[in-house]
Design a protein around this motif. Structure first.
Motif, mmCIF file in Angstrom:
data_model
loop_
_atom_site.group_PDB
_atom_site.id
_atom_site.type_symbol
_atom_site.label_atom_id
_atom_site.label_comp_id
_atom_site.label_asym_id
_atom_site.label_seq_id
_atom_site.Cartn_x
_atom_site.Cartn_y
_atom_site.Cartn_z
ATOM 1 N N LEU A 315 0.815 -1.213 0.000
ATOM 2 C CA LEU A 315 0.000 0.000 0.000
ATOM 3 C C LEU A 315 0.845 1.258 0.000
ATOM 4 N N PHE A 316 2.171 1.119 0.175
ATOM 5 C CA PHE A 316 3.037 2.286 0.205
ATOM 6 C C PHE A 316 3.141 2.910 -1.184
ATOM 7 N N HIS A 317 3.457 4.207 -1.200
ATOM 8 C CA HIS A 317 3.769 4.875 -2.463
ATOM 9 C C HIS A 317 5.039 4.253 -3.028
ATOM 10 N N GLU A 318 5.072 4.090 -4.329
ATOM 11 C CA GLU A 318 6.185 3.373 -4.950
ATOM 12 C C GLU A 318 7.528 4.047 -4.689
ATOM 13 N N GLN A 319 7.549 5.347 -4.471
ATOM 14 C CA GLN A 319 8.801 6.038 -4.190
ATOM 15 C C GLN A 319 9.282 5.815 -2.761
#
Length: 761
Positions: A315-319
């Motif tokens: 669920l984290f932002h890819e960055q």
């Protein structure tokens, strides 16, 4: 009597159980105190080693005797009681012994001392003080009864139904729940209270419990009773043979409170977990969801059962993914605790800012991380607010206006670059006091009105002059004071100042142009009044010529006419009078035509109005127009330029004369000129009897170049309104009540500081 019998029964049971002497002594004294005739009772044990009687038990003690305690002795009393087991207190008080002094000091007068040994071979003494009205003969029977009871106690083994050594308070109850016996622990629980208190200690349904216990032949446990803030837990055990019930209790206040607090904490934890807006979750060491609180639906759009088995890093932002996973794993392994801020994807696809605090749960023996507990909250609003705050700070720093921040105590805390440059304060230079940056009058205005107005309404504004450091000239600014309050209660102010130097230059230039235009208009007006002015000057000049000619004739006849000299003097006086009149006319014209900077001063509106009437009086007379003046002599002063105000009134009067001439050619007409104070303003009204103006054209008459005259320019009323508005007033037109037109000029009545400031402009 029931209480006495219960107390005696309890004492006998304790005596039979051979409980400690102090416990048995207290039980005996308690039984005696239950008798209404007994005032006080004491039990003392004989100490052969010291030859004195000493107190036994927890009952109140007698005061010490008289004399040296090391020389104290009750041997004489002991020997007397061996011969006479009962002794009146009056006789005891007369004996030369230590106890007699103690009795006298205690004030014991009415009663007896009884020799009584509660233990075989251990002499003792029972002191009983009676009420004043009670007789003492019955004490002999009590003494005989006690001695007989002690002698007849069965020598049975310890361990009866009511165990005297039971550490828990116990009662023996009959079938109606009335107490039959009570042990020492129950006596201690009751203290000095009456036996009737036992009913308050028992459960409210004690009779029903006793009968049920006997009928069912079983013990009834864990029955709760409350008294005076204490909780007692009772157990009822039946004795079917004797139809009695042993009731044992234990204090359970602390235990129940602990259990209730634990249950409350458990309910509270569940309530918080299920209702908190924060997301509480459990994870495996690699980040897989084990469980989550219901807040997962509110925050992320996922129900807890959907998240179970899902990797949180998905669920984290890819960055942020790899960095967060590595840093979190390392921190939990080393410190066991980690806090991070990151972006997480909502089920709808948009990202939120989260702040998560995680704690590692370790295996007891190996210390390996077996589980991670996290608490996460949505901080999107806070992050956006911080970003907006950062942008606002950039705007403040880049703003060309002067921005000064002030703490609640009125001290400068920060100046933006524009303010530092304008006030000539270097970046590393300490900030001066606020009062050094304002003129004294402006600072006093800020102190008196500014802070209070900003606190009440949030904003306060004024026109002031800032004083830069060094030799620079004062800076005219439009100042706005703002009051701020943060969500944490922080209170501070900001001053936003806009440089008004260019505006003042433009206003000065505009006033100069307006003055030029007004001067031109006065020239035009005088041109239009030329014939009247010529008449007003020619008339005194013709009179001067006539009086001069007559005086010359009288001078030639001085010798023949004795009255010639007086006639010459009279002629010269008339010449001087008419010459001065012509001079005054010229002065008025020159003053009216004066060109220069406007001069604001306190003016008497009646005087200015009469001067304007005189300037147009010939024109009014020529057209048969009467000017009716309704001007009081006590009107308050107004602050304006005299020439400009006179020009405005002259414009209004000449317009009224033209209107009357148009409506009444060849006939007499009337103009009314009045002045009065109304609603804090001075209102000057000019009513004419002309044709009037239709409602739709009233406002247009003040538009430049708008005129109904064939030879007019249409600038008179427009310029007049500009002049009046420059004085802070207003010029309006209304239909007359009896026809015609009413032009109303309203001027402010300024007083105090405002008047002084206006005069100084």
């Amino acid at each position: 009597m029931n209480e006495i019998s219960v107390q005696l029964h309890s004492w006998l049971c304790m005596q039979r159980e051979c409980l400690p002497l102090a416990v048995r002594a207290d039980a005996l004294l308690r039984a005696l105190h239950a008798c209404p005739e007994v005032r006080q009772a004491f039990f003392l044990r004989w100490q052969a080693s010291t030859a004195i009687y000493s107190h036994e038990g927890n009952a109140p003690h007698l005061p010490p005797g008289f004399g040296d305690p090391l020389q104290a002795s009750d041997q004489l009393l002991f020997e007397r009681l061996q011969q006479e087991p009962r002794l009146d207190l009056a006789a005891l008080r007369q004996l030369p012994c230590w106890l007699a002094g103690r009795v006298r000091r205690a004030g014991l007068n009415h009663g007896q001392a009884l020799a009584l040994a509660l233990d075989e071979g251990q002499p003792g003494l029972l002191l009983i003080e009676l009420q004043e009205h009670a007789g003492s003969d019955w004490l002999g029977l009590v003494h005989q009864l006690l001695l007989a009871v002690l002698a007849s106690l069965p020598q049975q083994a310890r361990g009866s139904l009511l165990l005297g050594s039971d550490p828990q308070p116990s009662l023996l109850l009959d079938i109606d729940a009335r107490p039959l016996q009570l042990n020492a622990a129950m006596q201690a629980l009751l203290g000095e209270q009456s036996l009737a208190l036992v009913a308050d200690l028992l459960p409210v349904n004690a009779p029903q419990l006793v009968r049920a216990c006997l009928q069912q032949g079983r013990a009834i446990e864990a029955v709760e009773a409350q008294h005076a803030g204490q909780v007692l837990m009772w157990t009822f055990m039946p004795d079917a043979a004797e139809q009695q019930v042993l009731a044992r209790c234990r204090p359970a206040t602390a235990q129940l409170q602990a259990e209730r607090e634990a249950a409350k904490a458990s309910r509270l934890y569940r309530l918080i977990t299920e209702n908190t807006t924060d997301l509480i979750s459990r994870h495996t060491p690699d980040g897989c969801f084990l469980d989550a609180s219901p807040a997962s639906w509110t925050l992320l759009g996922y129900w807890p059962e959907v998240l179970r088995g899902t990797l949180v890093q998905a669920l984290f932002h890819e960055q942020d993914q790899q960095h967060l996973v590595d840093s979190t794993r390392e921190a939990l392994e080393q410190d066991g605790y980690h806090t991070m801020t990151y972006r997480i994807r909502h089920r709808d696809g948009h990202y939120l800012w989260f702040e998560t605090a995680s704690r590692a749960i370790r295996e007891t023996y190996t210390g390996a991380v077996v589980e991670v507990v996290s608490v996460s909250r949505d901080i999107t609003a806070r992050v956006l607010a911080e970003e907006n705050k950062r942008r606002l700070a950039e705007v403040v720093e880049a703003n060309t206006d002067l921005v000064l921040f002030i703490d609640p105590n009125g001290h400068l805390t920060h100046l933006n670059p524009s303010a530092r440059h304008a006030l000539n304060i270097e970046d590393q230079q300490p900030l001066p006091p606020l009062e050094k940056l304002l003129a004294p009058s402006d600072f006093q205005q800020l102190q008196r009105h500014g802070w209070a107005a900003a606190d009440a309404a949030g904003v306060w504004s004024a026109e002031v002059r800032l004083l830069p450091q060094g030799p620079r000239a004062p800076l005219p600014v439009s100042l706005v004071l703002l009051a701020h309050r943060g969500r944490d209660g922080e209170h501070y102010y900001s001053l936003v100042a806009r440089d008004m130097t260019e505006r003042e230059l433009r206003e000065a230039e505009q006033r100069r142009h307006q003055d030029e235009l007004a001067h031109t208009a006065r020239l035009v007006t005088l041109g239009e009044l030329a014939s009247g002015i010529a008449h007003e000057i020619n008339q005194p000049l013709a009179a001067v010529v006539n009086y001069a000619s007559a005086s010359q004739r009288y001078l030639k006849a001085l010798g023949a006419n004795p009255e010639a000299a007086s006639k010459v003097a009279q002629g010269l006086e008339r010449i001087n009078e008419h010459a001065n009149h012509a001079s005054e006319v010229i002065k008025r014209l020159r003053a009216f035509l004066r060109k220069g900077q406007r001069r604001t001063q306190a003016l008497d509106i009646a005087s200015v109005a009469r001067e304007a009437v005189r300037l147009c009086q010939w024109e009014a007379s020529n057209w048969q127009v009467t000017i009716d003046e309704q001007l009081a002599d006590n009107l308050p002063p107004v602050y304006a330029d005299r020439i400009l105000l006179e020009q405005v009134l002259l414009n209004l009067l000449r317009n009224a004369i033209d209107a009357n001439r148009e409506a009444h050619p060849g006939h007499s007409s009337r103009i009314e000129l009045s002045a009065a104070e109304q609603d804090g303003q001075l209102c000057v009204r000019v009513w004419d009897q002309g044709p009037g103006v239709v409602q739709g054209e009233l406002e247009h008459i003040f538009t430049p170049f708008y005129t109904s005259k064939a030879e007019g320019l249409g600038l008179g009323l427009s310029m007049s309104r500009s002049i009046i508005e420059g004085f802070g007033g207003a010029l309006e037109a209304h239909p007359g009540t009896a026809g015609g037109l009413c032009l109303e000029c309203r001027l402010p009545l300024l007083r105090g500081e405002d008047a002084e400031r206006l005069v100084g402009l």
